[in-house]
Design a protein around this motif. Structure first.
Motif, short mmCIF file in Angstrom:
data_model
loop_
_atom_site.label_atom_id
_atom_site.label_comp_id
_atom_site.label_asym_id
_atom_site.label_seq_id
_atom_site.Cartn_x
_atom_site.Cartn_y
_atom_site.Cartn_z
N LYS A 7 26.86 40.81 45.18
CA LYS A 7 25.36 41.43 46.28
C LYS A 7 25.44 40.73 47.26
N GLU A 8 25.41 39.50 47.09
CA GLU A 8 25.53 38.23 48.89
C GLU A 8 26.33 37.90 49.25
N ARG A 9 27.69 37.91 49.13
CA ARG A 9 28.26 37.57 49.40
C ARG A 9 30.00 37.97 49.47
N GLN A 10 29.87 39.15 49.82
CA GLN A 10 31.30 39.74 50.04
C GLN A 10 32.32 39.12 50.77
N ASP A 11 32.02 38.74 52.09
CA ASP A 11 32.73 37.74 52.41
C ASP A 11 33.79 36.79 52.30
N GLN A 12 33.25 36.36 50.14
CA GLN A 12 33.64 35.44 49.35
C GLN A 12 35.18 36.15 48.59
N LEU A 13 34.50 37.82 48.27
CA LEU A 13 35.39 38.43 47.75
C LEU A 13 37.13 38.04 47.43
N SER A 14 37.47 37.87 48.72
CA SER A 14 38.94 37.91 48.90
C SER A 14 40.23 36.46 48.67
N GLU A 15 38.87 35.81 47.92
CA GLU A 15 39.25 33.95 47.74
C GLU A 15 39.17 33.88 46.02
N VAL A 16 38.12 35.07 45.60
CA VAL A 16 38.27 34.68 44.25
C VAL A 16 39.28 35.55 42.98
N ILE A 17 40.27 34.73 42.79
CA ILE A 17 41.28 34.69 41.68
C ILE A 17 40.57 35.78 40.68
N GLY A 18 39.52 35.49 39.75
CA GLY A 18 39.08 35.95 39.04
C GLY A 18 37.61 35.06 38.36
N THR A 19 37.50 35.97 37.47
CA THR A 19 36.21 35.37 36.77
C THR A 19 36.55 35.49 35.27
N THR A 20 35.97 34.20 34.60
CA THR A 20 35.85 34.30 32.46
C THR A 20 34.27 33.83 32.60
N GLU A 21 34.17 35.36 31.37
CA GLU A 21 32.53 35.18 31.02
C GLU A 21 33.07 35.79 29.04
N GLU A 22 31.60 34.28 28.53
CA GLU A 22 31.85 34.18 27.62
C GLU A 22 30.86 34.95 26.26
N THR A 23 30.00 35.66 26.93
CA THR A 23 28.69 36.76 26.35
C THR A 23 28.93 38.24 26.71
N THR A 24 27.99 37.89 25.30
CA THR A 24 27.61 40.11 25.29
C THR A 24 27.26 40.23 26.52
N THR A 25 25.88 39.74 26.97
CA THR A 25 25.51 39.86 28.25
C THR A 25 25.94 40.08 28.95
N GLY A 26 26.39 39.19 29.06
CA GLY A 26 28.06 39.34 30.71
C GLY A 26 29.00 40.53 30.93
#
Length: 425
Positions: A142-161
């Protein structure tokens, strides 16, 4: 004269708590042999060298071992709290003082502080985000679109997430791969069921000191976490009622021997209500109105909005603390409703979270998911990805070995039979 080491920039309660925190981290490590083996390999191979990681997790003794393993693997990692009431301040201090890991987490921090820490995590310009509920990823999108290209990926361990990540991908805003740690067999079969089951009731008992035997406990939901809560409550002698919106899960709860009914009916019967859904306002004003005097409500799903506390406050003429992590809402009708842990995760707000033995497998998944993202940088499509079966199997094998348990191995003949369609009976 030995120079005093320069501590990393952080926002924690008190660095003088570090010695106590290190003692507790060491104790938790006795029950985390799988992550210890991964940490030792990471220290040799450095698979995360040069990778910036922002981890948003419950800052507990178990999370400390994950952070230490990531650093051993060469990562430039920082840690923020995923829940204002789950931080163990002594653990945060030890991570900063003894391990040189920046931590931004204070038990009881207000919402403004929490959101400031989320921004701090993103100021780290992470290549990998370890999230618990996807707040950091959602803020990034929502707020840091300029950083998206730096992200390799994310990990998430909750059902909500995971629910939030699926919604982001559906809306076309999740532009990088996300590792679904929550659905790994060595996570949800054990962490969700046995970890949540035990730690939730641990939180309830610490906060209230009530006897569960003979009580009517209403478990809201029947996913893996709720199954664990219902199973453990019954094991302590409680009469358990389950409420559900999913007909398949409702049948499963029935066949597991629990009474199943709508919340409107259960509200009049329960002594203790535990929400485990990840949804919003599953216990509402109309339910509070029909509850028994002295009914206890708490949440072990995710955010505090599972309970409609705004409605409860409007119904109350007095709110007062009666025990640590326990507040009495005296309603205008004269009866009382007891709320535990301010409606936040009761196992962390009123206790210490999951036992180390189950978090050993969950955080092993997190560490190996980070390694997998780095190894497969550029080849994974945006969206959710399962933990590879071989990683799941490796974690289970390491856990069995640490427990001194041996299992059978398929013979060559059995392997051929299991992979053939032409061999009949």
């Amino acid at each position: 004269m030995t120079a005093t080491p320069t501590l990393p920039k952080s926002d924690i309660k008190d660095t003088s708590l570090a010695q106590q925190g290190q003692q507790r981290i060491t104790w938790a490590g006795r029950e985390m042999p799988v992550l210890a083996q991964i940490r030792d390999r990471f220290a040799t191979e450095k698979p995360l060298a040069g990778i910036r990681i922002a981890a948003c997790c419950h800052v507990t003794t178990e999370t400390a071992h994950l952070a230490i393993a990531l650093k051993a693997g060469g990562a430039d990692a920082i840690l923020i709290a995923s829940n204002p009431l789950s931080t163990q301040d002594d653990v945060a201090a030890s991570l900063v003082v003894d391990h040189g890991i920046p931590v931004y987490a204070i038990k009881g921090e207000d919402n403004d502080t929490y959101h400031r820490h989320v921004q701090t995590a993103l100021d780290h310009r992470p290549n990998i985000i370890i999230d618990d509920g996807s707040d950091v990823v959602a803020t990034l999108v929502k707020e840091r679109q300029d950083q998206l290209s730096e992200v390799i990926g994310t990990t998430e361990e909750t059902t909500t997430g995971i629910v939030r990540l699926r919604a982001m991908f559906k809306d076309g805003v999740l532009t990088f791969p996300a590792m679904n740690v929550n659905d790994a067999d060595t996570k949800h079969f054990f962490d969700n069921r046995y970890g949540t089951g035990q730690s939730t009731l641990d939180g309830v008992i610490r906060a209230t000191n009530i006897l569960l035997a003979g009580k009517t406990v209403v478990v809201v939901g029947y996913g893996w976490c709720a199954k664990g809560v219902a199973m453990r409550a019954r094991g302590l002698g409680a009469n358990v009622i389950v409420t559900e919106v999913n007909p398949v899960k409702a049948i499963e709860a029935t066949m597991d021997g629990f009474r199943v009914m709508p919340m409107a009916a259960a509200a009049t019967l329960g002594n203790l209500f535990i929400t485990v859904t990840g949804n919003k306002h599953v216990i509402r004003g109309e339910h509070f109105e029909t509850m028994r005097d002295g009914a206890i409500i708490c949440n072990s799903g995710h955010f505090d909005i599972e309970l409609d506390l705004v409605a409860l406050k409007e119904m109350a003429e007095e709110i007062r603390p009666v025990r640590p992590s326990t507040e009495e809402y005296r309603l205008k009708s004269g009866k009382s409703i007891i709320v535990l842990g301010e409606g936040r995760l009761v196992n962390l707000a009123a206790a210490e979270g999951h036992p180390s033995a189950v978090m050993d497998m969950s955080f092993a998944n997190q560490a190996l998911a980070c390694e997998y993202l780095v190894k497969n940088k550029g080849s994974l499509e945006p969206g959710l990805h399962s933990i590879p079966t071989e990683v799941d199997q490796e974690i289970a094998s390491l856990k069995l070995k640490a427990m001194g348990i041996e299992i059978d191995i398929l013979t060559a003949e059995q392997q051929v039979y299991m992979n053939s369609w032409s061999m009949g009976t």
